[in-house]
Scaffold this motif. Sequence first.
Motif, PDB file in Angstrom:
ATOM      1  N   GLY A   1      55.999  56.561  17.240  1.00  0.00           N
ATOM      2  CA  GLY A   1      55.035  55.359  16.180  1.00  0.00           C
ATOM      3  C   GLY A   1      55.892  55.195  15.468  1.00  0.00           C
ATOM      4  O   GLY A   1      55.231  54.205  15.162  1.00  0.00           O
ATOM      5  N   SER A   2      57.061  56.050  15.057  1.00  0.00           N
ATOM      6  CA  SER A   2      58.105  55.371  13.533  1.00  0.00           C
ATOM      7  C   SER A   2      58.922  54.635  13.968  1.00  0.00           C
ATOM      8  O   SER A   2      59.143  53.905  13.663  1.00  0.00           O
ATOM      9  N   MET A   3      59.071  55.237  15.529  1.00  0.00           N
ATOM     10  CA  MET A   3      60.512  53.532  15.917  1.00  0.00           C
ATOM     11  C   MET A   3      59.459  52.220  15.733  1.00  0.00           C
ATOM     12  O   MET A   3      60.296  51.034  15.015  1.00  0.00           O
ATOM     13  N   LEU A   4      58.221  52.436  16.083  1.00  0.00           N
ATOM     14  CA  LEU A   4      57.482  50.982  16.694  1.00  0.00           C
ATOM     15  C   LEU A   4      57.058  49.751  15.019  1.00  0.00           C
ATOM     16  O   LEU A   4      57.776  48.586  14.870  1.00  0.00           O
ATOM     17  N   GLY A   5      56.963  51.278  14.162  1.00  0.00           N
ATOM     18  CA  GLY A   5      56.776  50.680  12.941  1.00  0.00           C
ATOM     19  C   GLY A   5      58.308  50.096  12.281  1.00  0.00           C
ATOM     20  O   GLY A   5      58.043  49.295  11.665  1.00  0.00           O
ATOM     21  N   LYS A   6      59.144  50.486  12.779  1.00  0.00           N
ATOM     22  CA  LYS A   6      60.137  49.897  12.294  1.00  0.00           C
ATOM     23  C   LYS A   6      60.885  48.612  13.634  1.00  0.00           C
ATOM     24  O   LYS A   6      61.902  48.147  12.608  1.00  0.00           O
ATOM     25  N   GLY A   7      59.920  48.225  14.611  1.00  0.00           N
ATOM     26  CA  GLY A   7      60.070  47.280  14.931  1.00  0.00           C
ATOM     27  C   GLY A   7      61.300  46.992  16.489  1.00  0.00           C
ATOM     28  O   GLY A   7      61.537  46.265  17.205  1.00  0.00           O
ATOM     29  N   ILE A   8      61.024  48.537  16.327  1.00  0.00           N
ATOM     30  CA  ILE A   8      61.208  48.683  17.985  1.00  0.00           C
ATOM     31  C   ILE A   8      60.273  47.702  19.000  1.00  0.00           C
ATOM     32  O   ILE A   8      59.648  48.795  19.201  1.00  0.00           O
ATOM     33  N   PRO A   9      61.269  47.330  20.387  1.00  0.00           N
ATOM     34  CA  PRO A   9      60.264  47.370  21.409  1.00  0.00           C
ATOM     35  C   PRO A   9      59.949  48.998  21.885  1.00  0.00           C
ATOM     36  O   PRO A   9      60.356  49.792  21.609  1.00  0.00           O
ATOM     37  N   LEU A  10      58.384  49.089  21.928  1.00  0.00           N
ATOM     38  CA  LEU A  10      57.988  50.108  22.545  1.00  0.00           C
ATOM     39  C   LEU A  10      58.950  50.503  23.957  1.00  0.00           C
ATOM     40  O   LEU A  10      59.077  51.662  24.180  1.00  0.00           O
ATOM     41  N   SER A  11      59.162  49.049  24.830  1.00  0.00           N
ATOM     42  CA  SER A  11      60.163  49.476  26.187  1.00  0.00           C
ATOM     43  C   SER A  11      61.533  50.642  25.504  1.00  0.00           C
ATOM     44  O   SER A  11      61.901  51.833  26.627  1.00  0.00           O
ATOM     45  N   GLU A  12      61.848  50.073  24.598  1.00  0.00           N
ATOM     46  CA  GLU A  12      63.281  50.993  24.063  1.00  0.00           C
ATOM     47  C   GLU A  12      62.646  51.665  23.812  1.00  0.00           C
ATOM     48  O   GLU A  12      63.705  52.846  23.626  1.00  0.00           O
ATOM     49  N   VAL A  13      61.618  52.585  22.674  1.00  0.00           N
ATOM     50  CA  VAL A  13      60.664  53.214  23.011  1.00  0.00           C
ATOM     51  C   VAL A  13      60.929  54.699  23.519  1.00  0.00           C
ATOM     52  O   VAL A  13      61.440  55.555  23.581  1.00  0.00           O
ATOM     53  N   LEU A  14      60.102  54.374  24.233  1.00  0.00           N
ATOM     54  CA  LEU A  14      60.321  55.148  25.237  1.00  0.00           C
ATOM     55  C   LEU A  14      61.422  55.441  26.170  1.00  0.00           C
ATOM     56  O   LEU A  14      61.754  56.722  26.785  1.00  0.00           O
ATOM     57  N   GLU A  15      62.054  54.014  26.181  1.00  0.00           N
ATOM     58  CA  GLU A  15      63.263  54.634  26.930  1.00  0.00           C
ATOM     59  C   GLU A  15      64.832  55.554  26.391  1.00  0.00           C
ATOM     60  O   GLU A  15      65.844  57.132  26.997  1.00  0.00           O
ATOM     61  N   SER A  16      64.184  55.560  25.423  1.00  0.00           N
ATOM     62  CA  SER A  16      65.407  56.341  23.505  1.00  0.00           C
ATOM     63  C   SER A  16      64.223  57.888  23.783  1.00  0.00           C
ATOM     64  O   SER A  16      65.130  59.016  23.436  1.00  0.00           O
ATOM     65  N   MET A  17      63.322  57.816  24.888  1.00  0.00           N
ATOM     66  CA  MET A  17      62.696  59.757  23.967  1.00  0.00           C
ATOM     67  C   MET A  17      62.973  60.092  25.442  1.00  0.00           C
ATOM     68  O   MET A  17      62.792  61.275  25.250  1.00  0.00           O
ATOM     69  N   GLY A  18      62.487  59.584  26.221  1.00  0.00           N
ATOM     70  CA  GLY A  18      63.376  61.208  27.729  1.00  0.00           C
ATOM     71  C   GLY A  18      62.345  61.877  28.183  1.00  0.00           C
ATOM     72  O   GLY A  18      62.886  62.365  28.813  1.00  0.00           O
ATOM     73  N   MET A  19      61.306  61.263  27.493  1.00  0.00           N
ATOM     74  CA  MET A  19      59.695  62.993  27.224  1.00  0.00           C
ATOM     75  C   MET A  19      58.681  62.057  27.178  1.00  0.00           C
ATOM     76  O   MET A  19      58.857  60.610  26.876  1.00  0.00           O
ATOM     77  N   VAL A  20      58.093  62.579  27.567  1.00  0.00           N
ATOM     78  CA  VAL A  20      56.655  61.697  27.672  1.00  0.00           C
ATOM     79  C   VAL A  20      55.895  61.779  26.417  1.00  0.00           C
ATOM     80  O   VAL A  20      56.038  63.018  25.450  1.00  0.00           O
ATOM     81  N   VAL A  21      55.394  60.566  25.648  1.00  0.00           N
ATOM     82  CA  VAL A  21      55.087  60.009  24.849  1.00  0.00           C
ATOM     83  C   VAL A  21      53.221  60.295  25.139  1.00  0.00           C
ATOM     84  O   VAL A  21      52.839  59.152  25.791  1.00  0.00           O
ATOM     85  N   GLU A  22      52.774  61.330  25.353  1.00  0.00           N
ATOM     86  CA  GLU A  22      51.444  61.611  25.660  1.00  0.00           C
ATOM     87  C   GLU A  22      50.095  60.682  24.995  1.00  0.00           C
ATOM     88  O   GLU A  22      49.284  59.925  25.452  1.00  0.00           O
ATOM     89  N   GLY A  23      50.679  59.788  23.883  1.00  0.00           N
ATOM     90  CA  GLY A  23      49.592  59.514  22.769  1.00  0.00           C
ATOM     91  C   GLY A  23      49.783  58.231  23.476  1.00  0.00           C
ATOM     92  O   GLY A  23      48.306  57.150  22.910  1.00  0.00           O
ATOM     93  N   ILE A  24      50.171  57.235  24.489  1.00  0.00           N
ATOM     94  CA  ILE A  24      50.756  56.678  24.987  1.00  0.00           C
ATOM     95  C   ILE A  24      49.726  56.274  25.919  1.00  0.00           C
ATOM     96  O   ILE A  24      48.970  55.011  25.406  1.00  0.00           O
ATOM     97  N   ARG A  25      49.331  57.031  27.004  1.00  0.00           N
ATOM     98  CA  ARG A  25      48.567  57.446  28.095  1.00  0.00           C
ATOM     99  C   ARG A  25      46.949  57.781  27.593  1.00  0.00           C
ATOM    100  O   ARG A  25      45.861  56.670  27.683  1.00  0.00           O
ATOM    101  N   THR A  26      46.966  57.845  26.540  1.00  0.00           N
ATOM    102  CA  THR A  26      45.875  58.575  25.674  1.00  0.00           C
ATOM    103  C   THR A  26      44.971  57.446  25.158  1.00  0.00           C
ATOM    104  O   THR A  26      43.818  57.575  25.057  1.00  0.00           O
TER     105      THR A  26
END
Length: 346
Positions: free
Chosen positions: A261-286
């Motif tokens: 969420g913090s990365m999205l708030g800073k303007g980073i696109p969702l695709s780049e956020v998910l690529e950088s995380m390297g692990m599942v972000v359950e809140g997105i599917r939820t």
Amino acid sequence: MSDKVTVLVAGSWGTALASVLAANHSEVYLWTRNSDQAAEINKSHTNDQYLPGIILPSNIVATTDMESAVAGSKAVVIVAPSSGMRQVAHSLKQYWKEDMLCVHATKGFETETMKRMSTVISEELGIAEGNVVVLSGPSHAEEVVRHCPTTVVVASPDDKAAAAAQELFINNDFRVYTNRDLIGVELAGALKNIIALGAGLSDGLGFGDNAKAALLTRGLAEISRVGVEMGANPLTFSGLAGIGDLVVTATSQHSRNWRAGSMLGKGIPLSEVLESMGMVVEGIRTTQAAYAISAKLGVQMPITDQIYHVLFKDRSPRSAVESLMGRDRKTEMEAISQETWEQWHS
């Protein structure tokens, strides 16, 4: 009786729970699909992809063979991502024995069906949903594996199953309470990830503590509202699985949901956020599942609605916050139904 316990899937949370179990039981098997990961755990007692710098107990045995992982176990703890839960439970079915205890520790929904994890597991194993125990609560894997004091809850309508799960995990570092409200504990653990995404968005936008406190408070009301509609006890949301897990997930940099969420708030696109995380972000599917659930039940979830539009409809985070702040005037208790109020105070 065998003292063997099995954990399915060696991600960060599965590995951390295996570490807790290894302090209590002589044999802990950790199943993974990744042969290199299994070799690393067995040879070096590390799982650096998920928990860098941590040395794991030597009585954790990793394997890619589910049959050998499960055979002879008194309990199976499933910690698969929500997206993979049905497949893992389906694979487990052929090795499942009726006398095994089934515990899951996954916080999410099956997006396609909007089903809770205990429902998915019960369907695949062919057991009653009440025979599945859920473990939840404020518990970062990074802290649990370092033996930081942690308190969680295990929930099942079957008191014996809940007590067995409590006995399985509890020790001086990992305190475990029981709860009969399986539905409430599962819903609280899943839905708080949405609010944690929102808290990260707020922090990424630089909105400060006032905004985040309001978001958490109204987020808890939103979670409680839909939870009660789905059959949960409203008091559950005031406990460890509710406000406890919400606070830790929405305020810590250990939290993947907060970081995303913090990365999205800073303007980073969702695709780049998910690529950088390297692990599942359950809140997105939820968020996808909860958005559909709120529409199906006719329950207002304004925070979820805005985060859904940020994630999937290209709404800017700042515009989402403006929409929330500009909603119609209400009294604080207006959104709580009379039935919910009576349940809360009965």
